[in-house]
Design a protein around this motif. Structure first.
Motif, PDB file in Angstrom:
ATOM      1  N   TRP A 188      54.694  33.888 -27.744  1.00  0.00           N
ATOM      2  CA  TRP A 188      54.911  33.192 -29.005  1.00  0.00           C
ATOM      3  C   TRP A 188      56.296  33.512 -29.578  1.00  0.00           C
ATOM      4  O   TRP A 188      56.984  32.619 -30.068  1.00  0.00           O
ATOM      5  CB  TRP A 188      53.841  33.560 -30.039  1.00  0.00           C
ATOM      6  N   MET A 395      48.086  33.584 -28.206  1.00  0.00           N
ATOM      7  CA  MET A 395      47.165  34.341 -29.051  1.00  0.00           C
ATOM      8  C   MET A 395      45.744  34.332 -28.475  1.00  0.00           C
ATOM      9  O   MET A 395      45.002  35.312 -28.598  1.00  0.00           O
ATOM     10  CB  MET A 395      47.159  33.765 -30.467  1.00  0.00           C
ATOM     11  N   LYS A 406      42.295  37.032 -33.676  1.00  0.00           N
ATOM     12  CA  LYS A 406      43.716  37.155 -34.004  1.00  0.00           C
ATOM     13  C   LYS A 406      44.026  36.266 -35.201  1.00  0.00           C
ATOM     14  O   LYS A 406      43.881  35.047 -35.147  1.00  0.00           O
ATOM     15  CB  LYS A 406      44.578  36.710 -32.819  1.00  0.00           C
ATOM     16  N   THR A 408      46.501  34.312 -37.469  1.00  0.00           N
ATOM     17  CA  THR A 408      47.758  33.690 -37.030  1.00  0.00           C
ATOM     18  C   THR A 408      48.486  32.970 -38.168  1.00  0.00           C
ATOM     19  O   THR A 408      48.724  31.760 -38.097  1.00  0.00           O
ATOM     20  CB  THR A 408      47.479  32.699 -35.884  1.00  0.00           C
TER      21      THR A 408
END
Length: 456
Positions: A188, A395, A406, A408
């Motif tokens: 990412w 993720m 997770k 985000t």
């Protein structure tokens, strides 16, 4: 949508049946059934306008059936589609291949087409000079020999390559369209950097999987503004290998929902028995999973839970409350892809259909979109989609490995799908030249993988 309809009407009016094949007027068949000439009018219609653009083709490896082959060879030889063979309206003017092995076919096909192969990315972009000398760049950062990280993700050097491309742009004080294959990066952080660097240099970008441009049986496209509460996309193989494709299926559909794309609040990975428990509890809709799987003609017979040994699911919680699910169901959905959604009109579902080898014609439609983007300068899909899908799968894999949700907030990516006009096949499954002879020119049998050489 008006331009898409005009293109479809043109193709339909131009199509005729001859020798059991779907051809457009202007085709000349050789004695062996090969295509001798191609209709330029159709080619220009699919490209968007007249004009041949010079393209630098940058890749890690170019061998039979690699992504460089199934995209690049079509630009050298012709693009097979349901309606017939389409003459490319862009020209590969230079090639760079990082890893050249005994099975390489890229150098040979480049030489057969008088295309120079350069020893560096920079020289391919400058054609051996000092400044950018091409009209566009196609970067195929897939396949090749690279290590895997601690999460089981292949460490493709996509950010490194794109930075080298961007540096040439910066030094030349000029940017041109760039297509980059699949995810922006496995990471990412790298994906965000690529996006922001492209924005800084005003680089038009198109990226992603071939899945959004393949056949759909049935031909399901959500009208813009459709109310969607939950959606499921299903595929097979590992999250790193093919999970990105499944993510692109999900995102190319749900981005058309009411309110447009709002970004992702959290991602949760589940595997093994936890997937079945989530379906039993309603966390993942059994009805949607069944609806998607039921569209796949080649799915296995038998009980899903008995057949699938290692299921995985990634639950995507969007900021607006929409729920998306990415699933891998090996042994049940082998070589299959599907989508379903709960909308205000009820549950809808479709199979995403690919074309087999040696033609791999679903890459024809990806290639047509790349070509249209390069010729017109306008992407056929928002680059923000690929920024988001790159982040979701990163993720998701992390969540699968860590066993926890997770959060985000950094995936707070908003965009609209309005105004983009992708090229997609109109038939539900491959037909015509998409399943016809390949290659279309004599002397190129070396690009057919051995597994297909004895097949008629």
């Amino acid at each position: 949508m008006e331009n898409i309809n005009k293109r479809r009407d043109f193709i339909k009016k131009s199509t005729l049946a001859a020798a059991g094949m779907s051809l457009v007027p202007g085709f000349v068949l050789g004695k062996d059934g090969s295509i001798g000439s191609i209709t330029e009018e159709l080619s220009r219609a699919l490209a968007g306008q007249d004009g041949i653009k010079k393209v630098a083709f940058i890749t890690h490896i170019y061998r039979n059936s690699a992504h460089a082959d199934v995209i690049g060879s079509k630009l050298f030889l012709g693009i097979p589609t349901d309606e017939g063979m389409v003459a490319p309206q862009i020209k590969i003017a230079s090639v760079y291949i990082e890893q050249v092995g005994a099975n390489d076919t890229g150098i040979r096909i480049a030489r057969m087409n008088n295309t120079p192969v350069y020893p560096s990315v920079e020289e391919a972009l400058t054609l051996g000079g000092d400044k950018l000398a091409v009209d566009a760049v196609i970067y195929v950062g897939e396949h090749g020999e690279y290590p895997y990280n601690r999460l089981g993700m292949k460490l493709y050097p996509r950010m490194n390559y794109l930075e080298r491309i961007f540096r040439v742009f910066d030094a030349s004080n000029r940017s041109v369209p760039v297509f980059t294959d699949k995810a922006l990066s496995y990471s990412w952080i790298d994906s965000r950097w690529i996006y922001e660097r492209a924005q800084e240099l005003n680089v038009p970008m198109l990226a992603g999987s071939s899945l959004p441009y393949c056949w759909r049986d049935k031909d399901l496209i959500h009208p813009l503004g459709t109310k969607i509460t939950e959606a499921v996309a299903i595929g097979y193989a590992t999250p790193d290998a093919y999970g990105f494709h499944v993510t692109e299926i999900l995102q190319c559909m749900v981005e058309r929902r009411a309110g447009g794309e709002t970004g992702v609040k959290s991602v949760e990975g589940l595997k093994g028995d936890d997937v079945w428990k989530a379906m039993d509890s309603g966390k993942i809709s059994q009805k949607l999973v069944d609806a998607a799987c039921d569209t796949v003609k080649a799915k296995a017979t038998g009980n899903m839970r008995e057949l699938v040994k290692s299921p995985y699911a990634i639950i995507v919680n969007y900021n607006d409350g929409t729920k998306g699910v990415i699933m891998g169901l090996d042994q049940y959905i082998n070589s299959g892809w599907a989508y379903s959604a709960k909308t205000s009109q009820g549950i809808v579902a479709t199979e995403f259909v690919l074309s087999g080898g040696p033609i791999y014609a679903h890459f024809s439609y990806l290639t047509l979109n790349i070509q249209k983007f390069i010729v017109t300068g306008k992407p056929t899909a928002p680059i923000e989609r690929n920024l988001l899908t790159s982040g979701i799968i990163d993720m998701g894999i992390r969540s699968l490995n860590e066993g926890k949700v997770k959060q985000t907030p950094f995936l707070n990516i908003k965009y609209s799908a309005a105004g983009y006009e992708p090229i997609r096949p109109t038939a539900p499954r491959p037909t015509g030249q998409s399943i016809g002879q390949w290659p279309p020119k004599e002397g190129y049998d070396f690009i057919i993988p051995d597994a297909f050489k004895n097949k008629k």
